[in-house]
Design a protein around this motif. Structure first.
Motif, PDB file in Angstrom:
ATOM      1  N   GLY A  37       0.807  -1.215   0.000  1.00 57.69           N
ATOM      2  CA  GLY A  37       0.000   0.000   0.000  1.00 57.69           C
ATOM      3  C   GLY A  37       0.841   1.267   0.000  1.00 57.69           C
ATOM      4  O   GLY A  37       1.910   1.321   0.622  1.00 57.69           O
ATOM      5  N   LYS A  38       0.360   2.279  -0.677  1.00 58.36           N
ATOM      6  CA  LYS A  38       1.072   3.554  -0.790  1.00 58.36           C
ATOM      7  C   LYS A  38       1.305   4.170   0.591  1.00 58.36           C
ATOM      8  O   LYS A  38       2.377   4.710   0.864  1.00 58.36           O
ATOM      9  CB  LYS A  38       0.298   4.506  -1.697  1.00 58.36           C
ATOM     10  CG  LYS A  38       1.026   5.785  -2.005  1.00 58.36           C
ATOM     11  CD  LYS A  38       0.245   6.635  -2.996  1.00 58.36           C
ATOM     12  CE  LYS A  38       0.889   7.987  -3.181  1.00 58.36           C
ATOM     13  NZ  LYS A  38       0.112   8.839  -4.096  1.00 58.36           N
ATOM     14  N   ALA A  39       0.317   4.087   1.468  1.00 57.09           N
ATOM     15  CA  ALA A  39       0.463   4.649   2.819  1.00 57.09           C
ATOM     16  C   ALA A  39       1.571   3.920   3.588  1.00 57.09           C
ATOM     17  O   ALA A  39       2.373   4.545   4.289  1.00 57.09           O
ATOM     18  CB  ALA A  39      -0.857   4.564   3.580  1.00 57.09           C
ATOM     19  N   THR A  40       1.618   2.606   3.443  1.00 62.37           N
ATOM     20  CA  THR A  40       2.661   1.815   4.105  1.00 62.37           C
ATOM     21  C   THR A  40       4.026   2.195   3.569  1.00 62.37           C
ATOM     22  O   THR A  40       4.982   2.385   4.332  1.00 62.37           O
ATOM     23  CB  THR A  40       2.408   0.305   3.908  1.00 62.37           C
ATOM     24  OG1 THR A  40       1.145  -0.026   4.481  1.00 62.37           O
ATOM     25  CG2 THR A  40       3.498  -0.529   4.553  1.00 62.37           C
ATOM     26  N   LEU A  41       4.139   2.333   2.241  1.00 57.65           N
ATOM     27  CA  LEU A  41       5.412   2.736   1.636  1.00 57.65           C
ATOM     28  C   LEU A  41       5.833   4.120   2.115  1.00 57.65           C
ATOM     29  O   LEU A  41       7.016   4.354   2.389  1.00 57.65           O
ATOM     30  CB  LEU A  41       5.315   2.725   0.110  1.00 57.65           C
ATOM     31  CG  LEU A  41       5.353   1.357  -0.547  1.00 57.65           C
ATOM     32  CD1 LEU A  41       5.119   1.494  -2.053  1.00 57.65           C
ATOM     33  CD2 LEU A  41       6.667   0.653  -0.270  1.00 57.65           C
TER      34      LEU A  41
END
Length: 195
Positions: A37-41
């Motif tokens: 996920g973009k948020a995790t990255l």
């Protein structure tokens, strides 16, 4: 050798950003390639996330980089001692990895890890760059590579193309092993530049 400066989290944050910037890809594109996920990255790149083995392997696969290029940039020394207490553990669903050494030659790059598979646990990987070599030190390990499985005991060895989906399962007690990743010099890496 003194412990590496910074934590795995800090090194990973800097190395993800460097690799992504060098390739000219956005966080969204890295999210698509790594299936993270973009948020995790974003959290990982800012140094606030909690990386797992699965995350690091996904990033290694997506960026086509050896795992050690994401976790560390140690330099070669003539005499090296790595103390277990000085190395941060990277944990996954079933495995705890301690990065011990990165060795570069003109022809290849080698990464050495202390690998412990927790009792009754299974660790799966969708694959990553390199050739994977494992030597079991203690316990019984079931290794699955593609459609094949092999059972290994103390002193047994397995080697395979790490880009193939694979798994490690501790079938009798916890398993302690040495994981050795081999990368050929100039190993083809995905070109992220626009064509």
């Amino acid at each position: 050798m003194a412990p590496a400066e910074g934590s795995i989290r800090d090194m990973l944050a800097a190395n993800i950003k460097r690799a992504r910037t060098d390739r000219g890809i956005s966080l969204s594109e890295l999210s698509r390639l790594s299936k993270i996920g973009k948020a995790t990255l974003s959290q990982l790149e800012s140094g606030t996330g909690n990386p797992t083995i699965e995350t690091v392997f996904s990033l290694s696969r997506a960026l086509e980089l050896p795992i050690s290029e994401l976790l560390d940039q140690r330099t070669a020394e003539t005499f090296t001692v790595v103390r277990a207490a000085d190395v941060e553990v990277l944990s996954g669903e079933g495995v705890d990895l301690r990065p011990l050494r990165r060795i570069e030659t003109d022809d290849a790059l080698f990464e050495i890890y202390d690998q412990q598979v927790r009792e009754g646990s299974r660790q799966e990987s969708l694959g990553h760059v390199g050739v994977e070599h494992t030597v079991v030190q203690d316990g019984v390990l079931l290794v699955g590579v593609g459609d094949e499985e092999v059972r290994l005991g103390p002193g047994d060895y397995v080697g395979f193309d790490a880009s193939t989906p694979h798994s490690y399962t501790a079938v009798e007690g916890p398993v302690r092993s040495v994981l050795f990743l081999q990368h050929r010099a100039g190993e083809p890496r995905r070109d992220f530049s626009p064509h």
